[in-house]
Design an enzyme around this catalytic site. Structure first.
Site, PDB file in Angstrom:
ATOM      1  N   THR A  30       0.829  -1.217   0.000  1.00 14.05           N
ATOM      2  CA  THR A  30       0.000   0.000   0.000  1.00 14.05           C
ATOM      3  C   THR A  30       0.855   1.256   0.000  1.00 14.05           C
ATOM      4  O   THR A  30       0.446   2.287  -0.543  1.00 14.05           O
ATOM      5  CB  THR A  30      -0.923  -0.023   1.236  1.00 14.05           C
ATOM      6  OG1 THR A  30      -1.802  -1.124   1.089  1.00 14.05           O
ATOM      7  CG2 THR A  30      -1.729   1.247   1.375  1.00 14.05           C
ATOM      8  N   TYR A  44      -8.065   1.161  -3.498  1.00 14.40           N
ATOM      9  CA  TYR A  44      -6.839   1.522  -4.222  1.00 14.40           C
ATOM     10  C   TYR A  44      -6.167   0.249  -4.736  1.00 14.40           C
ATOM     11  O   TYR A  44      -6.547  -0.861  -4.360  1.00 14.40           O
ATOM     12  CB  TYR A  44      -5.870   2.268  -3.292  1.00 14.40           C
ATOM     13  CG  TYR A  44      -5.444   1.418  -2.115  1.00 14.40           C
ATOM     14  CD1 TYR A  44      -4.338   0.589  -2.204  1.00 14.40           C
ATOM     15  CD2 TYR A  44      -6.152   1.427  -0.922  1.00 14.40           C
ATOM     16  CE1 TYR A  44      -3.954  -0.221  -1.135  1.00 14.40           C
ATOM     17  CE2 TYR A  44      -5.781   0.635   0.145  1.00 14.40           C
ATOM     18  CZ  TYR A  44      -4.677  -0.186   0.026  1.00 14.40           C
ATOM     19  OH  TYR A  44      -4.320  -0.990   1.068  1.00 14.40           O
ATOM     20  N   THR A 109       1.576  -4.268   4.407  1.00 12.09           N
ATOM     21  CA  THR A 109       1.416  -4.557   5.842  1.00 12.09           C
ATOM     22  C   THR A 109       0.885  -5.968   6.107  1.00 12.09           C
ATOM     23  O   THR A 109       1.090  -6.511   7.186  1.00 12.09           O
ATOM     24  CB  THR A 109       0.429  -3.557   6.495  1.00 12.09           C
ATOM     25  OG1 THR A 109      -0.846  -3.672   5.856  1.00 12.09           O
ATOM     26  CG2 THR A 109       0.931  -2.133   6.415  1.00 12.09           C
ATOM     27  N   ASP A 110       0.191  -6.568   5.114  1.00 13.78           N
ATOM     28  CA  ASP A 110      -0.559  -7.793   5.400  1.00 13.78           C
ATOM     29  C   ASP A 110       0.313  -8.979   5.827  1.00 13.78           C
ATOM     30  O   ASP A 110      -0.077  -9.746   6.705  1.00 13.78           O
ATOM     31  CB  ASP A 110      -1.416  -8.186   4.192  1.00 13.78           C
ATOM     32  CG  ASP A 110      -2.613  -7.261   4.015  1.00 13.78           C
ATOM     33  OD1 ASP A 110      -2.898  -6.471   4.944  1.00 13.78           O
ATOM     34  OD2 ASP A 110      -3.255  -7.312   2.958  1.00 13.78           O
ATOM     35  N   LYS A 180       0.585  -7.617  13.048  1.00 11.39           N
ATOM     36  CA  LYS A 180      -0.429  -6.657  12.606  1.00 11.39           C
ATOM     37  C   LYS A 180      -1.662  -6.919  13.459  1.00 11.39           C
ATOM     38  O   LYS A 180      -2.192  -8.028  13.476  1.00 11.39           O
ATOM     39  CB  LYS A 180      -0.738  -6.833  11.114  1.00 11.39           C
ATOM     40  CG  LYS A 180      -1.662  -5.748  10.590  1.00 11.39           C
ATOM     41  CD  LYS A 180      -1.844  -5.801   9.081  1.00 11.39           C
ATOM     42  CE  LYS A 180      -2.772  -4.654   8.643  1.00 11.39           C
ATOM     43  NZ  LYS A 180      -3.014  -4.663   7.194  1.00 11.39           N
ATOM     44  N   GLU A 304       2.878 -35.070  27.319  1.00 17.31           N
ATOM     45  CA  GLU A 304       1.694 -35.796  26.817  1.00 17.31           C
ATOM     46  C   GLU A 304       1.102 -35.129  25.570  1.00 17.31           C
ATOM     47  O   GLU A 304       0.396 -35.773  24.790  1.00 17.31           O
ATOM     48  CB  GLU A 304       0.566 -35.850  27.867  1.00 17.31           C
ATOM     49  CG  GLU A 304       0.893 -36.602  29.133  1.00 17.31           C
ATOM     50  CD  GLU A 304       1.725 -35.757  30.085  1.00 17.31           C
ATOM     51  OE1 GLU A 304       1.346 -34.593  30.329  1.00 17.31           O
ATOM     52  OE2 GLU A 304       2.771 -36.254  30.557  1.00 17.31           O
TER      53      GLU A 304
HETATM   54  N1  ASP Z   1      -2.757  -5.485   0.901  1.00 18.80           N
HETATM   55  C1  ASP Z   1      -1.702  -4.530   1.173  1.00 18.80           C
HETATM   56  C2  ASP Z   1      -0.391  -5.277   1.197  1.00 18.80           C
HETATM   57  O1  ASP Z   1      -0.155  -5.985   2.118  1.00 18.80           O
HETATM   58  C3  ASP Z   1      -1.963  -3.904   2.483  1.00 18.80           C
HETATM   59  C4  ASP Z   1      -0.950  -2.904   2.933  1.00 18.80           C
HETATM   60  O2  ASP Z   1       0.158  -2.784   2.438  1.00 18.80           O
HETATM   61  O3  ASP Z   1      -1.279  -2.199   3.897  1.00 18.80           O
HETATM   62  O4  ASP Z   1       0.397  -5.142   0.292  1.00 18.80           O
END
Ligand code: ASP
Length: 335
Positions: A30, A44, A109-110, A180, A304
């Site tokens: 992103t 986006y 971020t994912d 995250k 166990e």
């Molecule tokens: N879907 C995006 C990614 O992980 C989300 C982000 O970057 O915040 O590339």
């Protein structure tokens, strides 16, 4: 690294004897995303701008010695083993250059916490490798990418920093601790079961405690010759109300897994049906580890129970199991 009680070092002082060049590796996300409408924070396309454009959008970065390289251009939900292999080798190559103080990696971020953990376990670098990202695209009214990128470069030049880190929303997290924790907020990451390492305020890194002692890295030779289809197959299954063993039995019967991580409830507890199927999988030669679906905390080991993944989150336990299976394969080939 020093404990944070002393004076805050200037940018020049913190570069130390490591050289003062920072290499920024772009992988998409992103932070490199664009939307048609500046007020649209979710509609986006990720991974549209090159890493050079990201740097060009932050005038303050002109004061630093930077180099950029586009390693990939993807939405990190689609991160894959081939990109991981290439990224690890590029990171290793740049870290070996004496003039390089540290690296920055722009990422989505994912799956950022997975890439961070993977790089830390392979490389355990002395120099900082700072991942950064954004929750809003580069076209947003309230974009967070430029500040995060500037903070990441600041951290990469801090002579006290080391290992794989995340600089995000003014916070510094370690690869081991970071997760995250929010799907929308700008402050989307947390060190869930330990302390964040530092904060970055107005271009100053403020260390909050002693850094963790890193385990030695496994080395990129573990993955350098691998093609995507020979990486071990490790899947994650979850315990929940009514969890049945049939998913596990199907995966094993169809030969789809070499390893399984189960995200158990609480301290790694499992329904009787799921546990029975996982034990059958183990007997059939599948490596099974137990983690927890809780946001933080360990699964305590017991003789166990099925083996514990310690305090690793399910996705990080999957990477650790993947690397363990790769090591086993390498040893078996050498024997
Ligand atoms: N879907 C995006 C990614 O992980 C989300 C982000 O970057 O915040 O590339």
């Amino acid at each position: 690294m020093q404990k944070n009680n002393g004076p805050i070092a200037s940018k020049e002082q913190t570069a130390g004897t490591r050289g003062c060049r920072v290499v920024i590796l772009g992988t998409g996300g992103t932070i490199a995303g664009t939307a048609e409408d500046a007020s649209d924070n979710v509609g986006y396309r990720a991974a549209q701008l090159g890493v050079e454009q990201l740097v060009g959008a932050v005038p303050a970065l002109a004061a630093f010695q930077l180099e950029t390289e586009q390693v990939a251009q993807l939405d990190s939900k689609d991160m894959d083993f081939e990109t991981w292999r290439r990224l690890a080798l590029r990171v290793e190559a740049h870290l070996a250059r004496p003039e390089v103080a540290g690296l920055v990696i722009t990422h989505g971020t994912d799956t950022l916490e997975e890439t961070a953990y993977f790089l830390q376990r392979l490389l355990a670098p002395q120099k900082p490798v700072v991942l950064t990202a954004a929750m809003r695209p580069a076209t947003a009214l309230q974009k967070d990418g430029p500040q995060n990128l500037l903070d990441a470069v600041t951290l990469a030049l801090d002579g006290r920093a080391g290992g794989v880190l995340l600089a995000f929303a003014g916070q510094v997290h370690s690869a081991e601790q970071v997760r995250k924790v929010h799907s929308y907020k700008l402050d989307a990451f947390a060190s869930v079961d330990g302390a964040r390492l530092a904060t970055i305020e107005e271009g100053q890194v403020r260390w909050l405690g002693w850094p963790p002692v890193a385990q030695a890295g496994l080395g990129t030779s573990l993955v350098s010759a691998l093609t995507p289809n020979v990486w071990p197959r490790v899947e994650i299954v979850m315990n929940h109300v009514g969890a049945q063993g049939s998913v596990v039995r199907t995966l094993v019967a169809q030969g789809l897994v070499d390893g399984l991580v189960v995200a158990g409830t609480g301290n790694g507890s499992l329904s009787a049906s799921l546990e029975a199927a996982l034990r059958e999988a183990q007997d059939a030669g599948v490596c099974v580890w137990r983690s927890t679906r809780c946001d933080a905390g360990p699964v305590t080991a017991s003789a166990e129970a099925l083996p514990s993944a310690g305090a690793l989150s399910p996705v990080k336990a999957r990477i650790e199991l993947l690397l363990t299976l790769l090591q086993n394969q390498t040893q078996a080939r050498a024997a």
